[in-house]
Design an enzyme around this catalytic site. Structure first.
Site, PDB file in Angstrom:
ATOM      1  CG  ASN A 212      -0.260  -0.247   2.487  1.00 45.53           C
ATOM      2  OD1 ASN A 212       0.914   0.072   2.617  1.00 45.53           O
ATOM      3  ND2 ASN A 212      -0.949  -0.812   3.459  1.00 45.53           N
ATOM      4  CG  ASP A 281      -7.392  -2.526   5.325  1.00 41.49           C
ATOM      5  OD1 ASP A 281      -7.173  -2.166   6.498  1.00 41.49           O
ATOM      6  OD2 ASP A 281      -7.635  -1.722   4.404  1.00 41.49           O
ATOM      7  CE  LYS A 291       9.436 -15.788  -9.860  1.00 41.64           C
ATOM      8  NZ  LYS A 291      10.401 -15.542 -10.931  1.00 41.64           N
ATOM      9  CG  ASP A 308      -8.226  -1.565  13.550  1.00 47.08           C
ATOM     10  OD1 ASP A 308      -7.312  -0.896  14.063  1.00 47.08           O
ATOM     11  OD2 ASP A 308      -9.127  -1.075  12.849  1.00 47.08           O
ATOM     12  CB  ILE A 309      -2.423  -2.070  14.978  1.00 44.12           C
ATOM     13  CG1 ILE A 309      -1.922  -3.245  14.141  1.00 44.12           C
ATOM     14  CG2 ILE A 309      -1.416  -1.684  16.055  1.00 44.12           C
ATOM     15  CD1 ILE A 309      -0.724  -2.929  13.275  1.00 44.12           C
ATOM     16  CG  PHE A 326      -3.104   9.705  10.686  1.00 36.58           C
ATOM     17  CD1 PHE A 326      -2.335   9.553  11.836  1.00 36.58           C
ATOM     18  CD2 PHE A 326      -2.932  10.846   9.914  1.00 36.58           C
ATOM     19  CE1 PHE A 326      -1.413  10.519  12.207  1.00 36.58           C
ATOM     20  CE2 PHE A 326      -2.008  11.818  10.274  1.00 36.58           C
ATOM     21  CZ  PHE A 326      -1.252  11.658  11.421  1.00 36.58           C
ATOM     22  CE  LYS A 340     -11.388   4.756   8.769  1.00 34.16           C
ATOM     23  NZ  LYS A 340     -10.634   5.193   7.614  1.00 34.16           N
TER      24      LYS A 340
END
Ligand code: CTP
Length: 409
Positions: A212, A281, A291, A308-309, A326, A340
């Site tokens: 991300n 997520d 691989k 969820d930390i 955030f 949130k």
């Protein structure tokens, strides 16, 4: 760094190390960030570098001798000692450390160091045996006990061929240490800030991952501001373009589960949690050890949700502890951020706009709102991430159970 160094008067003392040439880059970065750098070269520094280089870079007259002041009252040592916001001695030799520790005043720099009340930062550079010598270590301890700051040295290949501590540390670390020293007010002294920062890489196989977007810039700004205010900072850091600042304790954690584990290990001893990381997520359960070969067939990945930390922190918060999250949103910023705040049991949420040209991932500036239980700030003006970090700590200090009002037992 402009937010911290802009308009500051920095005396850049250069002493006689082989690393003296690197002080040109330091001077240049100081100027780039808006500081007025006054170069001072010891007699032995002048054997390695010339005053003309520093004068060209800084646009200031370089001070090279004790007896110039008679001709130029502007550089008279008491005048400069008063005018300086900080002294940066880089590179600092064993000799200047000894003189400063003993209070000797046999040249312009050592004399002015006695006259100034501005913060002093030393960036030592010398042979590793010299650096580890008890006399040098005792001088460093003496100067630290008087409030002088030290940055580095770095470890590695030294000019003399030895490997070990003694290299002048990177310019970025020097500027960060200077930014911390320049902030006189230390309301968070004795407090511990735990921060997640950067991105996550969730492995698909040994060579591929789901990632991300997070550059680490906001986390860097928060960590630096916390240290400027006197806090001890631990950064649980995922991959980031901008690494955490010098002086922060860094716990590397590339995945959400590694971040969670690190946060769980450190939360008990912390006063403030700030979740600035772009936590993944989902993850791939049991990614293959080998691989996976490319094929023309469509691949389906099964993704399992991550813990969820921030919500774990919210749930495991004790009386004096504060948790901040955030909310990076493209739309409905306030509504999602309030949700949130409530769901994760946070004390404060910073809503910020992503997906616009001047705010969000990788940008230097941000558009944000600060949201607490009983207050939603008006949209803050476009500002640097450093400025937002400062407002964030002002807001934390104003929280009802604010750590500033509840000293650690
Ligand atoms: N966060 C976290 N652990 C997660 C997900 C998010 O600690 N597994 C934290 C982030 O660091 C941030 C806050 O929670 O402080 C909100 O993150 P964000 O990605 O905006 O929201 P999500 O909770 O993931 O929800 P959504 O993606 O649906 O907006």
């Amino acid at each position: 760094m402009r937010a911290f160094l802009g308009d500051k008067v920095i005396v850049l003392g250069v002493t006689g190390s082989i690393a003296a040439y690197k002080a040109c880059e330091i001077a240049s970065r100081l100027v780039e960030h808006g500081a007025q750098a006054i170069p001072v070269l010891s007699a032995s520094a002048q054997q390695f570098v010339g005053a003309a280089s520093f004068e060209g870079i800084t646009g200031q007259r370089a001070i090279t001798s004790m007896f110039e002041p008679a001709q130029n009252p502007d550089i008279e040592h008491i005048a400069v000692a008063r005018r300086a916001d900080a002294f940066l001695i880089a590179p600092a030799t064993a000799n200047i450390l000894a003189k400063a520790a003993q209070g000797m005043a046999d040249d312009w720099l050592s004399t002015t160091l006695l006259a100034t009340r501005a913060p002093v930062v030393f960036a030592p550079a010398m042979n590793m045996n010299m650096y580890s010598h008890p006399a040098v270590q005792a001088n460093i301890a003496t100067l630290q006990s008087r409030g002088c700051a030290f940055v580095g040295p770095g470890s590695g290949q030294l000019a003399c061929g030895d490997m070990g501590p003694g290299r002048l540390i990177e310019t970025q670390a020097i500027l960060e240490a200077l930014a911390v020293a320049l902030h006189h007010d230390k309301p968070l002294a004795g407090k511990r800030v735990l921060l997640t920062s950067g991105a996550n890489h969730e492995p698909i196989d040994p060579v591929r991952y789901i990632g991300n977007r997070s550059s680490g810039k906001m986390g860097h700004a928060i960590a630096l501001e916390a240290m400027r205010r006197g806090a001890t900072v631990t950064v649980v850091s995922g991959p980031a373009e901008v690494p955490p600042p010098y002086g922060a304790r860094v716990v590397p954690a590339h995945t959400a589960s590694a971040m969670l584990e690190a946060v769980q290990a450190h939360w008990g001893e912390s006063d403030i949690f700030i979740g600035a990381a772009a936590v993944a997520d989902y993850h791939v359960e049991n990614p293959p050890a080998a691989k996976q070969k490319r094929s023309t067939a469509t691949v389906h990945l099964e993704l399992t949700p991550n813990t969820d930390i921030a919500a774990w922190v919210g749930l495991n918060k004790r009386g004096h502890q504060i948790a901040v999250g955030f909310a990076a949103e493209t739309h409905n910023h306030l509504e999602f951020a309030q949700e949130k705040l409530r769901k994760k049991q946070l004390d404060l949420v910073v809503a910020n706009a992503v997906g616009v040209a001047d705010s969000g991932f990788g940008k230097a500036t941000t558009r944000a709102w600060l949201i607490t239980d009983d207050h939603v700030s008006a949209a803050l003006p476009l500002m640097s991430k450093e400025a937002l970090a400062a407002l964030l700590f002002d807001a934390i200090a104003g929280l009802p159970a604010g750590v500033s009002a509840a000293p650690r037992a």
